[in-house]
Write a protein that holds these residues in place. Structure first.
Motif, PDB file in Angstrom:
ATOM      1  N   PRO A   1      38.034  10.535   1.537  1.00  0.00           N
ATOM      2  CA  PRO A   1      38.087  11.992   1.425  1.00  0.00           C
ATOM      3  C   PRO A   1      36.700  12.613   1.275  1.00  0.00           C
ATOM      4  CG  PRO A   1      39.827  11.008   0.112  1.00  0.00           C
ATOM      5  CD  PRO A   1      38.958   9.876   0.580  1.00  0.00           C
ATOM      6  N   ALA A   2      36.459  13.658   2.050  1.00  0.00           N
ATOM      7  CA  ALA A   2      35.152  14.311   2.014  1.00  0.00           C
ATOM      8  C   ALA A   2      34.842  14.886   0.651  1.00  0.00           C
ATOM      9  CB  ALA A   2      35.099  15.412   3.076  1.00  0.00           C
ATOM     10  N   VAL A   3      35.881  15.263  -0.101  1.00  0.00           N
ATOM     11  CA  VAL A   3      35.663  15.844  -1.416  1.00  0.00           C
ATOM     12  C   VAL A   3      34.986  14.850  -2.354  1.00  0.00           C
ATOM     13  CG1 VAL A   3      37.956  15.210  -2.298  1.00  0.00           C
ATOM     14  CG2 VAL A   3      36.750  17.183  -3.272  1.00  0.00           C
ATOM     15  N   ILE A   4      35.169  13.551  -2.127  1.00  0.00           N
ATOM     16  CA  ILE A   4      34.484  12.529  -2.924  1.00  0.00           C
ATOM     17  C   ILE A   4      33.162  12.153  -2.260  1.00  0.00           C
ATOM     18  CG2 ILE A   4      34.603  10.128  -3.728  1.00  0.00           C
ATOM     19  CD1 ILE A   4      37.515  10.532  -4.289  1.00  0.00           C
ATOM     20  N   GLY A   5      33.204  11.797  -0.998  1.00  0.00           N
ATOM     21  CA  GLY A   5      31.988  11.612  -0.212  1.00  0.00           C
ATOM     22  C   GLY A   5      31.289  10.297  -0.381  1.00  0.00           C
ATOM     23  N   SER A   6      31.129   9.840  -1.617  1.00  0.00           N
ATOM     24  CA  SER A   6      30.416   8.593  -1.904  1.00  0.00           C
ATOM     25  C   SER A   6      30.683   8.222  -3.359  1.00  0.00           C
ATOM     26  CB  SER A   6      28.911   8.763  -1.671  1.00  0.00           C
ATOM     27  OG  SER A   6      28.330   9.561  -2.690  1.00  0.00           O
ATOM     28  N   ALA A   7      30.069   7.141  -3.804  1.00  0.00           N
ATOM     29  CA  ALA A   7      30.211   6.736  -5.202  1.00  0.00           C
ATOM     30  C   ALA A   7      29.753   7.834  -6.156  1.00  0.00           C
ATOM     31  CB  ALA A   7      29.420   5.455  -5.458  1.00  0.00           C
ATOM     32  N   ALA A   8      28.827   8.661  -5.705  1.00  0.00           N
ATOM     33  CA  ALA A   8      28.343   9.752  -6.558  1.00  0.00           C
ATOM     34  C   ALA A   8      29.437  10.764  -6.855  1.00  0.00           C
ATOM     35  CB  ALA A   8      27.153  10.448  -5.893  1.00  0.00           C
ATOM     36  N   GLY A   9      30.489  10.810  -6.023  1.00  0.00           N
ATOM     37  CA  GLY A   9      31.558  11.773  -6.214  1.00  0.00           C
ATOM     38  C   GLY A   9      32.702  11.298  -7.075  1.00  0.00           C
ATOM     39  N   LEU A  10      32.623  10.091  -7.617  1.00  0.00           N
ATOM     40  CA  LEU A  10      33.714   9.567  -8.433  1.00  0.00           C
ATOM     41  C   LEU A  10      34.084  10.471  -9.618  1.00  0.00           C
ATOM     42  CD1 LEU A  10      32.815   5.763  -8.418  1.00  0.00           C
ATOM     43  CD2 LEU A  10      34.945   6.772  -7.549  1.00  0.00           C
ATOM     44  N   PRO A  11      33.129  11.114 -10.294  1.00  0.00           N
ATOM     45  CA  PRO A  11      33.521  11.982 -11.416  1.00  0.00           C
ATOM     46  C   PRO A  11      34.477  13.106 -11.013  1.00  0.00           C
ATOM     47  CG  PRO A  11      31.181  11.500 -11.535  1.00  0.00           C
ATOM     48  CD  PRO A  11      31.662  10.970 -10.212  1.00  0.00           C
ATOM     49  N   LEU A  12      34.440  13.522  -9.744  1.00  0.00           N
ATOM     50  CA  LEU A  12      35.331  14.591  -9.301  1.00  0.00           C
ATOM     51  C   LEU A  12      36.786  14.135  -9.347  1.00  0.00           C
ATOM     52  CD1 LEU A  12      33.267  15.892  -6.251  1.00  0.00           C
ATOM     53  CD2 LEU A  12      33.474  16.947  -8.521  1.00  0.00           C
ATOM     54  N   LEU A  13      37.035  12.873  -9.012  1.00  0.00           N
ATOM     55  CA  LEU A  13      38.388  12.338  -9.081  1.00  0.00           C
ATOM     56  C   LEU A  13      38.881  12.313 -10.519  1.00  0.00           C
ATOM     57  CD1 LEU A  13      40.889  10.945  -7.923  1.00  0.00           C
ATOM     58  CD2 LEU A  13      39.643   8.761  -8.069  1.00  0.00           C
ATOM     59  N   PHE A  14      38.051  11.868 -11.437  1.00  0.00           N
ATOM     60  CA  PHE A  14      38.476  11.771 -12.836  1.00  0.00           C
ATOM     61  C   PHE A  14      38.631  13.141 -13.478  1.00  0.00           C
ATOM     62  CE2 PHE A  14      36.870   7.538 -11.968  1.00  0.00           C
ATOM     63  CZ  PHE A  14      37.908   6.777 -12.464  1.00  0.00           C
ATOM     64  N   GLU A  15      37.800  14.082 -13.070  1.00  0.00           N
ATOM     65  CA  GLU A  15      37.970  15.452 -13.565  1.00  0.00           C
ATOM     66  C   GLU A  15      39.314  16.011 -13.088  1.00  0.00           C
ATOM     67  OE1 GLU A  15      35.821  19.855 -13.242  1.00  0.00           O
ATOM     68  OE2 GLU A  15      34.866  18.083 -12.354  1.00  0.00           O
ATOM     69  N   HIS A  16      39.646  15.756 -11.826  1.00  0.00           N
ATOM     70  CA  HIS A  16      40.928  16.217 -11.279  1.00  0.00           C
ATOM     71  C   HIS A  16      42.098  15.585 -12.035  1.00  0.00           C
ATOM     72  CE1 HIS A  16      43.997  17.287  -8.314  1.00  0.00           C
ATOM     73  NE2 HIS A  16      44.385  16.021  -8.353  1.00  0.00           N
ATOM     74  N   LEU A  17      42.027  14.288 -12.271  1.00  0.00           N
ATOM     75  CA  LEU A  17      43.111  13.601 -12.973  1.00  0.00           C
ATOM     76  C   LEU A  17      43.237  14.093 -14.410  1.00  0.00           C
ATOM     77  CD1 LEU A  17      42.518   9.958 -11.654  1.00  0.00           C
ATOM     78  CD2 LEU A  17      44.283  11.584 -10.910  1.00  0.00           C
TER      79      LEU A  17
ATOM     80  N   TYR B   1      46.183  13.478 -17.179  1.00  0.00           N
ATOM     81  CA  TYR B   1      45.910  12.078 -17.489  1.00  0.00           C
ATOM     82  C   TYR B   1      45.070  12.007 -18.761  1.00  0.00           C
ATOM     83  CZ  TYR B   1      47.397  10.237 -12.882  1.00  0.00           C
ATOM     84  OH  TYR B   1      48.111   9.854 -11.770  1.00  0.00           O
ATOM     85  N   SER B   2      45.474  11.185 -19.697  1.00  0.00           N
ATOM     86  CA  SER B   2      44.736  11.067 -20.956  1.00  0.00           C
ATOM     87  C   SER B   2      43.443  10.292 -20.750  1.00  0.00           C
ATOM     88  CB  SER B   2      45.586  10.353 -22.003  1.00  0.00           C
ATOM     89  OG  SER B   2      45.749   8.980 -21.656  1.00  0.00           O
ATOM     90  N   GLU B   3      42.540  10.437 -21.706  1.00  0.00           N
ATOM     91  CA  GLU B   3      41.277   9.697 -21.651  1.00  0.00           C
ATOM     92  C   GLU B   3      41.526   8.196 -21.664  1.00  0.00           C
ATOM     93  OE1 GLU B   3      36.965   9.719 -21.511  1.00  0.00           O
ATOM     94  OE2 GLU B   3      38.482  11.272 -21.217  1.00  0.00           O
ATOM     95  N   ALA B   4      42.484   7.746 -22.472  1.00  0.00           N
ATOM     96  CA  ALA B   4      42.786   6.313 -22.539  1.00  0.00           C
ATOM     97  C   ALA B   4      43.317   5.799 -21.211  1.00  0.00           C
ATOM     98  CB  ALA B   4      43.796   6.047 -23.651  1.00  0.00           C
ATOM     99  N   LEU B   5      44.179   6.570 -20.551  1.00  0.00           N
ATOM    100  CA  LEU B   5      44.702   6.159 -19.248  1.00  0.00           C
ATOM    101  C   LEU B   5      43.601   6.148 -18.194  1.00  0.00           C
ATOM    102  CD1 LEU B   5      46.913   5.445 -17.260  1.00  0.00           C
ATOM    103  CD2 LEU B   5      47.516   7.879 -17.139  1.00  0.00           C
ATOM    104  N   LEU B   6      42.735   7.145 -18.220  1.00  0.00           N
ATOM    105  CA  LEU B   6      41.634   7.183 -17.255  1.00  0.00           C
ATOM    106  C   LEU B   6      40.727   5.966 -17.416  1.00  0.00           C
ATOM    107  CD1 LEU B   6      40.671  10.973 -17.325  1.00  0.00           C
ATOM    108  CD2 LEU B   6      41.939   9.736 -15.552  1.00  0.00           C
ATOM    109  N   GLU B   7      40.469   5.550 -18.643  1.00  0.00           N
ATOM    110  CA  GLU B   7      39.644   4.366 -18.865  1.00  0.00           C
ATOM    111  C   GLU B   7      40.317   3.110 -18.304  1.00  0.00           C
ATOM    112  OE1 GLU B   7      38.380   3.731 -22.838  1.00  0.00           O
ATOM    113  OE2 GLU B   7      36.990   5.440 -22.835  1.00  0.00           O
TER     114      GLU B   7
END
Length: 349
Positions: A305-321, A326-332
Motif C-alpha cells: 500500500p502506498a500509504v505505508i510506502g516503506s519500512a519508514a511508514g510502519l508507524p502509520l499502520l500502528f497509529e491506524h490500529l 487495538y490496545s497497546e498490549a495487542l499492538l506489541e
C-alpha cells in the motif's frame, strides 16, 4: 512501536544489483527500496526474517500481470540444483557482508537471545531464511551446512515445484488446493527441520502440502507472509480451516502487505487503504487469537500500500490500529512479541 517482521526480500534486491549501489544504499539510505538501515530506524523496524529466494530464470513482472481483475499465471520451470545452490550461497554471503560492513548496525541472529541482544543495542536483528529450498539436495546434506551457517527458517517451496513439494500458482480467484503435496524428500525435510529446530514456513505451499506438514510436524505451524482467503480469494491465502489448524498448534501467521493478497478483487494496486489491512488482522484475530497474529510485510518483494510506502511508514499502520481500538498490549504482540515467542517455541539453538 518496535517491529520484528516475518518476511522481506531485501537480499534478492541486492543480489540482482550488479553495480554495488544497492548494497551501499542499504547501509546509508538514498534509494527507493522498502528497507534500508535509515528507513528501518525511522519506522521502528528492529529485525526480521531475511529471505533468500533463488530467482527463476524467467523474469516476468508478476505485479503488473496481477493488476488484472483475474489471472492465472503459468508457473516458472523448476530450478536446476546448481543455480539454486549458487544463488542461495551468494545471498547468504551478502547478508554476512552487510553485517561486517554495518559496524554493528546489523547482526545476523541464530537464537532468540541473539535477537533480544541485538535489539537492546539498537542493531537490526537479521535471521537467515530460505524461500524455495532448491539449494538443498534430496539427501539434506546442504541443510546441515546451511544450518551451521545460521539458517533458522525455511519455506520448502516458492510457488514453483521442486523435489520437496508443490507450491500454489499465482491465481485469482482460486482455492489453495491446487495439486499434490509433499514428496518423500519433502517429508524427510520436515522431520530433519524438526530435529534441528528450523522453522517451517507454510507460505507458498499448496493446501495438500500444508496438511501433510500439519500431520508430520511437531512444531508450531507458521505462515510468515499470508492472509485470509475468505477476504481475498487468491491461491496464496489461507482458508479458515487452515487458520484454525495454525491456532491449534499455537502457531503464527504474518500479515502480508502485498496488495494483491489483501484486496477482495485480488489486484496488485498500491491504492489500498489501511482499513483493508486491518480487516485481515481482525479476521486473523478472530480465529488465531491475540498470540497468533504478526506481520510478514514482503518488503522489497511485492507492491505494498502506498500509504505505508516503506519500512519508514510502519508507524502509520500502528497509529491506524490504535485509533481503531487495538490496545497497546495487542499492538506489541502483533509488532514483535508473537514472533519472538513462536521462534522460542520452535528453535533449539
Amino acid at each position: 512501536m518496535q517491529v520484528f517482521d516475518g518476511h522481506n526480500d531485501a537480499l534478492l534486491r541486492l543480489y540482482q544489483d550488479s553495480t554495488g549501489k544497492a548494497f551501499d544504499a542499504f547501509l546509508n539510505g538514498g534509494s527507493d527500496a522498502h528497507i534500508d538501515l535509515p528507513k528501518a530506524r525511522q519506522g521502528g523496524l528492529v529485525g526480521g526474517l531475511f529471505a533468500i529466494f533463488p530467482p527463476s530464470v524467467r523474469s516476468d513482472d508478476l505485479s503488473a500481470r496481477m493488476a488484472l481483475a483475474g489471472y492465472d499465471l503459468p508457473l516458472p520451470d523448476p530450478l536446476v540444483h546448481p543455480f539454486g545452490l549458487d544463488s542461495t550461497i551468494a545471498m547468504a554471503s551478502i547478508l554476512f557482508r552487510l553485517e561486517e560492513a554495518s559496524a554493528g548496525q546489523l547482526t545476523v541472529c541464530r537464537s532468540v537471545a541473539d535477537i533480544e541482544a541485538a535489539i537492546a543495542r539498537k542493531s537490526l536483528a537479521a535471521v537467515l531464511h530460505i524461500e524455495g529450498a532448491e539449494a538443498i539436495d534430496a539427501d539434506l546434506q546442504m541443510l546441515d551446512v546451511l544450518y551451521a551457517a545460521g539458517l533458522r527458517s525455511i519455506g520448502m517451496v516458492w510457488s514453483r515445484p521442486n523435489h520437496f513439494g508443490h507450491g500454489v500458482p499465482m491465481r485469482f480467484p482460486s482455492s489453495p488446493d491446487t495439486g499434490p503435496g509433499l514428496t518423500d524428500a519433502g517429508r524427510r525435510l520436515v522431520a530433519r527441520c524438526n530435529q534441528l529446530g528450523v522453522l517451517l514456513d507454510l507460505s507458498h505451499l499448496n493446501e495438500a502440502g500444508f496438511w501433510e506438514v500439519a500431520e508430520l510436524s511437531d512444531a508450531p505451524l507458521v505462515a510468515t507472509h499470508s492472509n485470509v482467503h475468505a477476504l481475498s480469494g487468491v491461491s496464496r491465502n489461507l482458508t479458515d480451516r487452515q487458520l484454525k489448524a495454525v491456532a491449534a498448534s499455537k502457531g503464527v501467521v504474518g500479515l502480508n502487505f502485498a496488495t494483491g493478497f489483501l484486496r477482495a478483487d485480488g489486484r496488485m494496486d498500491a491504492d489500498t487503504p489501511l482499513e483493508t489491512m486491518r480487516a485481515h488482522l481482525d479476521a486473523m484475530l478472530d480465529i488465531l487469537g491475540e498470540d497468533g497474529v504478526a506481520l510478514g510485510s514482503d518488503f522489497d518483494g511485492a507492491l505494498i500500500p502506498a500509504v505505508i510506502g516503506s519500512a519508514a511508514g510502519l508507524p502509520l499502520l500502528f497509529e491506524h490500529l490504535s485509533q481503531a481500538g487495538y490496545s497497546e498490549a495487542l499492538l506489541e504482540k502483533i509488532a514483535w512479541r508473537n514472533w519472538l515467542k513462536v521462534l522460542g517455541r520452535t528453535w533449539k539453538a
